[in-house]
Design a protein around this motif. Structure first.
Motif, mmCIF file in Angstrom:
data_model
loop_
_atom_site.group_PDB
_atom_site.id
_atom_site.type_symbol
_atom_site.label_atom_id
_atom_site.label_comp_id
_atom_site.label_asym_id
_atom_site.label_seq_id
_atom_site.Cartn_x
_atom_site.Cartn_y
_atom_site.Cartn_z
ATOM 1 N N UNK A 222 0.824 -1.212 0.000
ATOM 2 C CA UNK A 222 0.000 0.000 0.000
ATOM 3 C C UNK A 222 0.864 1.271 0.000
ATOM 4 N N UNK A 223 2.131 1.147 0.430
ATOM 5 C CA UNK A 223 3.027 2.312 0.408
ATOM 6 C C UNK A 223 3.241 2.779 -1.035
ATOM 7 N N UNK A 224 3.420 1.820 -1.936
ATOM 8 C CA UNK A 224 3.604 2.166 -3.353
ATOM 9 C C UNK A 224 2.347 2.814 -3.925
ATOM 10 N N UNK A 225 1.173 2.245 -3.603
ATOM 11 C CA UNK A 225 -0.077 2.828 -4.119
ATOM 12 C C UNK A 225 -0.268 4.239 -3.579
ATOM 13 N N UNK A 226 0.039 4.432 -2.286
ATOM 14 C CA UNK A 226 -0.103 5.766 -1.681
ATOM 15 C C UNK A 226 0.861 6.751 -2.355
ATOM 16 N N UNK A 227 2.069 6.295 -2.646
ATOM 17 C CA UNK A 227 3.053 7.165 -3.325
ATOM 18 C C UNK A 227 2.549 7.560 -4.716
ATOM 19 N N UNK A 228 2.033 6.579 -5.461
ATOM 20 C CA UNK A 228 1.521 6.858 -6.804
ATOM 21 C C UNK A 228 0.326 7.824 -6.746
ATOM 22 N N UNK A 229 -0.488 7.659 -5.705
ATOM 23 C CA UNK A 229 -1.652 8.529 -5.527
ATOM 24 C C UNK A 229 -1.200 9.978 -5.316
ATOM 25 N N UNK A 230 -0.169 10.147 -4.453
ATOM 26 C CA UNK A 230 0.366 11.513 -4.203
ATOM 27 C C UNK A 230 1.007 12.078 -5.463
ATOM 28 N N UNK A 231 1.782 11.243 -6.159
ATOM 29 C CA UNK A 231 2.464 11.716 -7.370
ATOM 30 C C UNK A 231 1.467 12.145 -8.451
ATOM 31 N N UNK A 241 -5.688 7.063 3.710
ATOM 32 C CA UNK A 241 -6.730 6.063 3.897
ATOM 33 C C UNK A 241 -6.234 4.652 3.495
ATOM 34 N N UNK A 242 -5.460 4.611 2.417
ATOM 35 C CA UNK A 242 -4.928 3.315 1.963
ATOM 36 C C UNK A 242 -4.005 2.707 3.000
ATOM 37 N N UNK A 243 -3.192 3.573 3.646
ATOM 38 C CA UNK A 243 -2.221 3.082 4.620
ATOM 39 C C UNK A 243 -2.907 2.584 5.896
ATOM 40 N N UNK A 244 -4.027 3.222 6.235
ATOM 41 C CA UNK A 244 -4.685 2.919 7.524
ATOM 42 C C UNK A 244 -5.901 2.012 7.383
ATOM 43 N N UNK A 245 -6.450 1.916 6.198
ATOM 44 C CA UNK A 245 -7.653 1.101 6.015
ATOM 45 C C UNK A 245 -8.868 1.702 6.712
ATOM 46 N N UNK A 246 -9.026 3.022 6.551
ATOM 47 C CA UNK A 246 -10.175 3.658 7.206
ATOM 48 C C UNK A 246 -11.056 4.387 6.177
#
Ligand code: ZN
Length: 246
Positions: A222-231, A241-246
């Motif tokens: 999920x770290x990679x997905x979160x990075x791509x989302x920010x980029x 939300x992806x990192x925490x599942x909330x």
């Protein structure tokens, strides 16, 4: 026959790939996808292509509210979801958009009904989050097994002959018998944006022979997905939300 149930992929390639890899080891014969291939996540094109490929190979798929929102002004989406849909529209090809626009709202087969949100009003995108919100789905159809997504938190309800609806706790990884004297509504958790306090990707497998449903959770990067989302410039809250599942 073993049927894999996937929903709410939400353009999360890493979670989708992890679920497909987990599924590959579990003797699955068929795949049903309950909608929301896009929205929220940074890889809509890849995810739609993958589902198109799976459908060409025999999988089936219904339409979710985010799939529908592509190309139309949908006031029902919250501002952050709408912003990502507007971003997504420019990243999908015409064939991908056509595929999303042609998805059916429901699929009925034998004693089963598949729908993104609720059986009672599939295009009103109702959240089934309680016994009382599950009840109208049981009332409106005869299906013994109803499968939904939309909520992003796995849940299981049953209805007895008198129409009384009960919630059942879920133990991921453990087969739950869907006893034949009751009807069942299963809310399958989200592949790409879980919201039940765990960041693990969710899906489920129904064994039609043993009549058991197994909810599964799968780790992914999920770290990679979160990075791509920010980029991609998508809202920061979605990466969190992806990192925490909330
Ligand atoms: Zn969703």
């Amino acid at each position: 026959m073993r049927l894999a149930l996937l929903t709410d992929i939400h353009a999360n390639r890493e979670a989708f790939e992890a679920v497909l890899a987990d599924m590959a080891n579990r003797a699955v014969d068929r795949i049903m996808i309950l909608g929301d291939l896009v929205g929220y996540g940074p890889d809509p094109g890849w995810c739609v292509d993958k589902v198109m490929e799976m459908v060409a190979a025999g999988a089936q798929c219904v339409r979710g509210n985010h799939d529908r929102a592509i190309g139309i002004a949908d006031g029902a989406l919250n501002p952050s979801a709408r912003r990502v849909i507007d971003w997504t529209v420019n990243r999908l090809t015409a064939p991908q958009k056509l595929f999303l626009s042609e998805l059916p709202m429901t699929i009925a087969e034998d004693d089963m009904l598949f729908v993104h949100a609720s059986a009672n009003d599939p295009s009103d995108w109702i959240y089934v989050t309680s016994e009382s919100s599950a009840m109208p789905s049981f009332r409106v159809c005869d299906a013994r097994l109803i499968f939904c997504g939309h909520v992003h938190r796995p849940a299981l309800y049953s209805c007895d002959l008198t129409g009384r609806v009960m919630h059942h706790p879920i133990a991921p990884g453990l087969p739950t018998p869907l006893i034949k004297s009751r009807r069942w509504l299963s809310v399958i958790g989200s592949v790409g944006q879980p919201r039940d306090g765990s960041h693990l990707a969710a899906y489920a497998i129904l064994d039609r022979v043993t009549n058991e449903l197994t909810f599964r959770r799968v780790g992914y990067d999920s770290t990679t997905t979160a990075r791509k989302s920010r980029e991609a410039g998508l809202p920061e809250a979605l990466a969190q939300r992806l990192m925490k599942g909330i």
